[in-house]
Design a protein around this motif. Sequence first.
Motif, PDB file in Angstrom:
ATOM      1  N   UNK A 137       0.835  -1.201   0.000  1.00 29.98           N
ATOM      2  CA  UNK A 137       0.000   0.000   0.000  1.00 29.98           C
ATOM      3  C   UNK A 137       0.871   1.252   0.000  1.00 29.98           C
ATOM      4  N   UNK A 138       0.356   2.289  -0.620  1.00 31.32           N
ATOM      5  CA  UNK A 138       0.970   3.622  -0.568  1.00 31.32           C
ATOM      6  C   UNK A 138      -0.025   4.481   0.194  1.00 31.32           C
ATOM      7  N   UNK A 139       0.404   5.014   1.335  1.00 32.58           N
ATOM      8  CA  UNK A 139      -0.564   5.700   2.182  1.00 32.58           C
ATOM      9  C   UNK A 139       0.094   6.736   3.091  1.00 32.58           C
ATOM     10  N   UNK A 140      -0.760   7.553   3.687  1.00 31.62           N
ATOM     11  CA  UNK A 140      -0.362   8.585   4.639  1.00 31.62           C
ATOM     12  C   UNK A 140      -0.227   7.942   6.016  1.00 31.62           C
ATOM     13  N   UNK A 141       0.903   8.218   6.694  1.00 31.12           N
ATOM     14  CA  UNK A 141       1.099   7.678   8.046  1.00 31.12           C
ATOM     15  C   UNK A 141       0.851   8.721   9.131  1.00 31.12           C
ATOM     16  N   UNK A 142       0.994  10.011   8.779  1.00 24.06           N
ATOM     17  CA  UNK A 142       0.696  11.079   9.743  1.00 24.06           C
ATOM     18  C   UNK A 142       0.583  12.404   9.004  1.00 24.06           C
ATOM     19  N   UNK A 143      -0.089  13.347   9.645  1.00 21.44           N
ATOM     20  CA  UNK A 143      -0.197  14.706   9.107  1.00 21.44           C
ATOM     21  C   UNK A 143       0.128  15.689  10.225  1.00 21.44           C
ATOM     22  N   UNK A 186       5.152  20.001   2.526  1.00 18.17           N
ATOM     23  CA  UNK A 186       6.374  19.201   2.695  1.00 18.17           C
ATOM     24  C   UNK A 186       5.943  17.768   2.981  1.00 18.17           C
ATOM     25  N   UNK A 187       6.419  16.847   2.146  1.00 18.73           N
ATOM     26  CA  UNK A 187       6.082  15.428   2.284  1.00 18.73           C
ATOM     27  C   UNK A 187       7.373  14.655   2.523  1.00 18.73           C
ATOM     28  N   UNK A 188       7.336  13.767   3.493  1.00 20.92           N
ATOM     29  CA  UNK A 188       8.523  12.973   3.825  1.00 20.92           C
ATOM     30  C   UNK A 188       8.128  11.500   3.879  1.00 20.92           C
ATOM     31  N   UNK A 235      10.451  16.739  11.751  1.00 25.28           N
ATOM     32  CA  UNK A 235      11.291  17.334  10.711  1.00 25.28           C
ATOM     33  C   UNK A 235      10.545  18.382   9.895  1.00 25.28           C
ATOM     34  N   UNK A 236       9.404  18.824  10.423  1.00 23.48           N
ATOM     35  CA  UNK A 236       8.669  19.922   9.800  1.00 23.48           C
ATOM     36  C   UNK A 236       7.796  19.528   8.640  1.00 23.48           C
ATOM     37  N   UNK A 237       7.614  18.230   8.426  1.00 23.46           N
ATOM     38  CA  UNK A 237       6.774  17.800   7.308  1.00 23.46           C
ATOM     39  C   UNK A 237       5.295  17.981   7.615  1.00 23.46           C
ATOM     40  N   UNK A 238       4.521  18.159   6.545  1.00 23.30           N
ATOM     41  CA  UNK A 238       3.067  18.210   6.671  1.00 23.30           C
ATOM     42  C   UNK A 238       2.447  16.826   6.521  1.00 23.30           C
ATOM     43  N   UNK A 239       3.053  16.004   5.666  1.00 24.27           N
ATOM     44  CA  UNK A 239       2.523  14.670   5.390  1.00 24.27           C
ATOM     45  C   UNK A 239       3.677  13.676   5.414  1.00 24.27           C
ATOM     46  N   UNK A 240       3.507  12.589   6.168  1.00 25.40           N
ATOM     47  CA  UNK A 240       4.453  11.474   6.126  1.00 25.40           C
ATOM     48  C   UNK A 240       3.773  10.317   5.398  1.00 25.40           C
ATOM     49  N   UNK A 246      -9.321  17.257   2.384  1.00 22.20           N
ATOM     50  CA  UNK A 246      -8.913  16.802   3.719  1.00 22.20           C
ATOM     51  C   UNK A 246      -7.949  15.629   3.573  1.00 22.20           C
ATOM     52  N   UNK A 247      -6.883  15.647   4.377  1.00 22.19           N
ATOM     53  CA  UNK A 247      -5.896  14.566   4.367  1.00 22.19           C
ATOM     54  C   UNK A 247      -5.709  14.092   5.801  1.00 22.19           C
ATOM     55  N   UNK A 248      -5.697  12.767   5.963  1.00 19.12           N
ATOM     56  CA  UNK A 248      -5.530  12.197   7.301  1.00 19.12           C
ATOM     57  C   UNK A 248      -4.786  10.875   7.226  1.00 19.12           C
ATOM     58  N   UNK A 249      -4.380  10.405   8.375  1.00 19.13           N
ATOM     59  CA  UNK A 249      -3.665   9.129   8.482  1.00 19.13           C
ATOM     60  C   UNK A 249      -4.460   8.025   7.791  1.00 19.13           C
ATOM     61  N   UNK A 250      -3.745   7.134   7.122  1.00 23.57           N
ATOM     62  CA  UNK A 250      -4.282   5.973   6.411  1.00 23.57           C
ATOM     63  C   UNK A 250      -4.947   6.307   5.077  1.00 23.57           C
TER      64      UNK A 250
END
Length: 183
Positions: free
Chosen positions: A5-11, A64-66, A86-91, A161-165
């Motif tokens: 999966x390719x997904x968001x882990x945190x915001x 900023x995406x990491x 590290x100042x990212x908006x999306x991991x 809207x962006x959120x975890x998972x």
Amino acid sequence: MGDKRIYVTSVSSSGVHEFSKQTKGHIQLLTGLGVEGDAHMGVTVKHRSRVAVDPTQPNLRQVHIIHEELFDELTEKGFSVSPGDMGENIATRGIDLLSLPQGTRLHIGAEAIVEVTGLRNPCKQIDNFQKGLLHAVLDKDADGGLIRKAGIMGIVSRGGRVQRDDAIRIELPPLPHLKLERV
């Protein structure tokens, strides 16, 4: 076989210019502006060093995406880095962000689209967070060229809207693909 999966882990976001950002339950991306309420939101550049040079230049660093895999790598090297540090908006997890070409569109969650503009260029502030971290997020390729591993930057092509998972879908730009450069 691992998780493909390719997904968001945190915001994360912060309304003030600090190195780290606070993790949130969700963030709202605003078309052409960035992360709602974030200090780096805006049409024109908001990073203080860049404002000092030319405050009218376009903001190519709205988001900023990491890759969270970098946190794993840094942990193995003895650092303690958590989401937002590290100042990212999306991991993210499951995507080699650094290999994406300029202009890649990341469809995140149900609506949001972030267009990749370039690489984050880590500065000496990162060593103020943890001594030696700047060196740890830089590497050399086989030809001796500098590899910046501190994430990528982008602009918001479509808000949402962006959120975890949240799932991430990659839309590559037309050929020829241009390698990411620092922005």
